[in-house]
Design an enzyme around this catalytic site. Sequence first.
Site, mmCIF file in Angstrom:
data_model
loop_
_atom_site.group_PDB
_atom_site.id
_atom_site.type_symbol
_atom_site.label_atom_id
_atom_site.label_comp_id
_atom_site.label_asym_id
_atom_site.label_seq_id
_atom_site.Cartn_x
_atom_site.Cartn_y
_atom_site.Cartn_z
ATOM 1 C CE1 TYR A 61 -3.542 2.644 0.419
ATOM 2 C CE2 TYR A 61 -1.932 3.639 1.883
ATOM 3 C CZ TYR A 61 -3.082 3.743 1.122
ATOM 4 O OH TYR A 61 -3.763 4.927 1.058
ATOM 5 C CD1 TRP A 79 -0.089 7.399 -2.506
ATOM 6 C CD2 TRP A 79 0.225 8.962 -4.055
ATOM 7 N NE1 TRP A 79 -1.142 8.273 -2.431
ATOM 8 C CE2 TRP A 79 -0.979 9.252 -3.370
ATOM 9 C CE3 TRP A 79 0.620 9.822 -5.071
ATOM 10 C CZ2 TRP A 79 -1.781 10.351 -3.673
ATOM 11 C CZ3 TRP A 79 -0.168 10.919 -5.355
ATOM 12 C CH2 TRP A 79 -1.357 11.173 -4.675
#
Length: 761
Positions: free
Chosen positions: A110, A112
């Site tokens: 998890y 960006w």
Amino acid sequence: MTGIRYNAAHWGVYEVDPEQPGSPLSPWRNDPSPTPIGLDQRSAGVMNLRVTKPAIRASWRAAGHRATGAGRGAEGFVEIGWDEATDLIAAELERVRTAHGNQAIFGGSYGWASAGRFHHAQSQLHRFLNLAGGYTRSVDSYSLGAGRALMPEIVASMDDLSAGATSWDVIAHNTQLFVTFGGIPEKNAQVSPGGAGRHRVRGALRQAAAAGVRFVNLSPVRDNLDDTLAAEWVSIRPNTDTALMLALVHEIDRAGLADHAFLDRYCVGSDYFLTYVRGGIDGQPKTPAWAASITQVPERRIVDLAHEIATHRTMLNCAWSLQRASHGEQPFWAIVALAAMVGQIGLPGGGFAVGYGPMNAIGSAAPWLKGPTLDQGRNPVTAFIPVARIADMLLNPGAAFTYKGQGHTYPDIRLVWWAGGNPFHHHQDLNRLRQAFRRPETIIVQEQYWTPMARFADIVLPATTSLERNDIGFATREGLYVAMRRMADPPGEALDDHAILARIADRLGFGRAFTEGLDETGWLRRLYGQSRSKAAESGIPLPDFDDFWDQGLIDLSEFSSSQIAFSDFRADPLSHPLSTPSGRIEITSQRILSYALPDCPGHPAWMAPDEWLGADLSHAFPFHLISDQPARRLHSQLDHAELSRAGKIAGREPVHIHPADATARGIADGDIVELFNDRGRCLAGAVLSAHIMPGVLRLSTGAWADGDGPLDRHGNPNVLTRDRGASGFSQGCAALSCLVGIRRADHVPPVRAFDPPTFIA
């Protein structure tokens, strides 16, 4: 081929001249308001913390999965070769899926990750794990857990709401009043997933103000809206926005200003909701006087604002931060209901957004295209968790939880595999998270830097950065395709995430299925070709791959067009229904009502959080802590870079406090202070500011966690925040419902967040 090479990052597009070795990164020349974040990616301070060789925790190397997790985060590492690392991981993955089944594998991943569409750690890992037989996955996000669960039920998905927001040019030409709950923080709008292009928010806001748009900022802090806009700041207690919105609805209803024709044609459930607002369900009318006692917004200002909203072309905006709280669904739901009451949804410059500011792309007029996406395959494992419930899952295998009205069970996780993220930034109650991460038998991390998550792993694999590989940059609504040509050699033995996983897949016998026989260039050609075909269907011609790669950057600004959210729905709701169960705006949701959840009823409602300034707990911990997005980095990415470090005070994250609150506690500007509650303590540097209301502190997220006990030395607010879901409906992150105390620090230990780990020969 152009003489410039480009790189796309979440915070912008960079240029570098390959003819000048060692030349620094420069912002893209066509960006009107570039951010300095990321320009120091190749600096010595950043590179010194690179993971350069596969490394294994000392006791895990000695005992394998039988090693206790107690030493995670404290033990030294042994650097090993790729062949040994590959063999160890392949054997461990095979052991876990054979002995415990694939649902015992949690594919964390998890964050960006990279802006590149091929070398995207999450996509690569999920593709690999699906081919390995599946894994327990997570859904939603820390940023939007409550919103992603709720909004498809009542109006539209968050992706559609973000990409479909009314464009800034329409606002400048049509909006008279812009009311924003939680501001429009430009620091948040520095980024877009997949890569920001032209940073547009500052210019768009100033253009709107110059055109006569009046701004009202309802927020505990003033500086989350550009000071040059002459905006009115209405300070409001954190977590009370829903009460204010309900009072605005009450006054609009009482004054006969509601658009009942709109409610009847485009909405369902308005009558039941208005019965609640009038006090017919709980006996409490949601009057401006009632809301004033909760929000500390004066009653007269609430009444006047309701009339201003109803008698002007008004855009209502709600920051994402509002739903990162207890009952976080309610402010998003309430702003939809408020906008529906005045009937401006679908009109130029009117309606609502959730919201302008969190990302650069929201409000863009660039074409709405689907970019290149790596096929992740199908996951045969059905087990999942809402992303913010990872500590619950690891600590309570077999326990029940609810999500969107359904009951589920936490799986028993034996192996965690993480790539492209740092849960010691995102998650709440970090002391509890440390306990949780000591439970699995094995933790594998693919990382570029020695982050807190990498230090907590058993096996760490060195990954390249986007500057060290070839890729394609594309972000929805940014209007750019970027040929991300490799700019630098990777340090040590770092490999691309794809190459790492291809090695292990080959050991496990599905290497060919994972790579499909394609090298990096082959994959880029395929992904670009697929995206090119989709663009052609939208009437946008793209050059072939070779021309694109030589050109370096494709600017689609000539295909931009103004956009009005929900205009098709307003023109003909039968031909253009919403994707909700009724096809209309669900001010009351019969589906959610049927779940009979005590913390998420079937309509917008005020429910006091456990932790807010009106709670009894505020007598012990009298400050509401706002943990917002930092200005000098994206989340925790590049916290060790010079730009981020330059914003710290004595090496610690700054905490903003009102001067009156500071004076009452003997705190001076620049003092090292301690924030505390029953969950933990952290040190920070005091910044006195009249831009924050009394009783509120602001400590931005993203400081690398630095603590081996209850105290965080560096200023990570998530050692203080509460690890409980927003509601039984969404289970979203509720970090912004947090009470703390503050005092001058008596003991100030050194910051060790950026010290490299210990290596054992």
